[in-house]
Enzyme design. Structure first.
Site, PDB file in Angstrom:
ATOM      1  N   GLY A  20       0.940  -1.283  -0.011  1.00 42.42           N
ATOM      2  CA  GLY A  20      -0.053   0.127   0.019  1.00 42.42           C
ATOM      3  C   GLY A  20       0.964   1.293   0.044  1.00 42.42           C
ATOM      4  O   GLY A  20       2.022   1.314  -0.491  1.00 42.42           O
ATOM      5  N   CYS A  21       0.444   2.342   0.480  1.00 45.55           N
ATOM      6  CA  CYS A  21       1.071   3.596   0.642  1.00 45.55           C
ATOM      7  C   CYS A  21       2.271   3.381   1.258  1.00 45.55           C
ATOM      8  O   CYS A  21       2.344   3.035   2.530  1.00 45.55           O
ATOM      9  CB  CYS A  21       0.215   4.611   1.177  1.00 45.55           C
ATOM     10  SG  CYS A  21       0.887   6.204   1.320  1.00 45.55           S
ATOM     11  N   PHE A  22       3.411   3.960   0.991  1.00 55.41           N
ATOM     12  CA  PHE A  22       4.589   3.826   1.671  1.00 55.41           C
ATOM     13  C   PHE A  22       4.687   4.798   2.987  1.00 55.41           C
ATOM     14  O   PHE A  22       5.545   4.398   3.722  1.00 55.41           O
ATOM     15  CB  PHE A  22       5.808   4.292   0.780  1.00 55.41           C
ATOM     16  CG  PHE A  22       5.813   5.328  -0.144  1.00 55.41           C
ATOM     17  CD1 PHE A  22       5.355   6.468   0.175  1.00 55.41           C
ATOM     18  CD2 PHE A  22       6.579   5.390  -1.358  1.00 55.41           C
ATOM     19  CE1 PHE A  22       5.393   7.668  -0.471  1.00 55.41           C
ATOM     20  CE2 PHE A  22       6.580   6.415  -2.194  1.00 55.41           C
ATOM     21  CZ  PHE A  22       5.837   7.764  -1.867  1.00 55.41           C
TER      22      PHE A  22
END
Length: 190
Positions: A20-22
């Site tokens: 997902g989002c870092f």
């Protein structure tokens, strides 16, 4: 760009993970005892030196990842993977929550044959135990070229804890990690 590596780099191991989002992954892995640096970046695509905007288009093939430098005498690679499988849903192909696209895929980029074996074992154990209702779709691949994300993405949660996405998405994942892995949290974050 990120935290200075305090130890001799030869004593450190590298893990490259996407889920997902870092920003979410970075916030979690920065709090682990034995982790010396976490760099948000991009990997797995064909475009050299991609920008955030290009990666967000979904056309580069890159995933948002974190590149983690850690002391294996303090925290194991297996520990880092077990954390990954708690803080994201490895059964959803190309999305996490409201984040959709191949850039948000679940992926483990391995830096050695030993890491590949451990990653395969962890996935197999979780699948065999029926931890998730659906099969794990996490990709396990040899580490490609890894590109650091732009400077404004580094240490994002630390710099913007009150930002909407951070409060709604990052903070709950961090809380989930902290509740389950208290023994792995660095003393300065306890």
């Amino acid at each position: 760009m990120s935290e200075i590596i305090h130890k001799n780099p030869a004593d450190l191991e590298r893990a490259t993970l996407g889920g997902g989002c870092f920003w979410c992954l970075e916030a979690v892995y920065q709090q682990i005892f034995g982790v010396q640096a976490v760099i948000s970046g991009y990997a797995g695509g064909a475009m050299p030196n991609p920008s955030y905007e290009a990666v967000c288009s979904g056309l580069t093939g890159h995933a948002e990842i974190v590149d983690i430098y850690f002391d294996p005498k303090i925290v194991s690679y297996r520990d880092l993977l077990e954390i990954l499988f708690v803080i994201h849903d490895p059964t959803t192909l190309n999305y996490q929550g409201n984040d959709h696209g191949t850039q948000y895929r679940s992926v483990i980029f391995t830096h050695s044959e030993a890491q590949k074996i451990i990653a395969q074992e962890v996935v197999q154990l979780l699948d065999d135990a029926g931890v998730y209702a659906n099969p794990i779709v996490t990709q396990i691949e040899d580490a490609p070229v890894i590109y650091p994300a732009e400077e404004y993405h580094q240490n994002y949660f630390r710099q913007h804890p009150g930002q909407g996405y951070c409060m709604a998405v990052v903070a709950p994942k961090l809380a989930k990690f902290r509740a389950k892995f208290q023994s792995l949290i660095a003393p300065e974050y306890r």
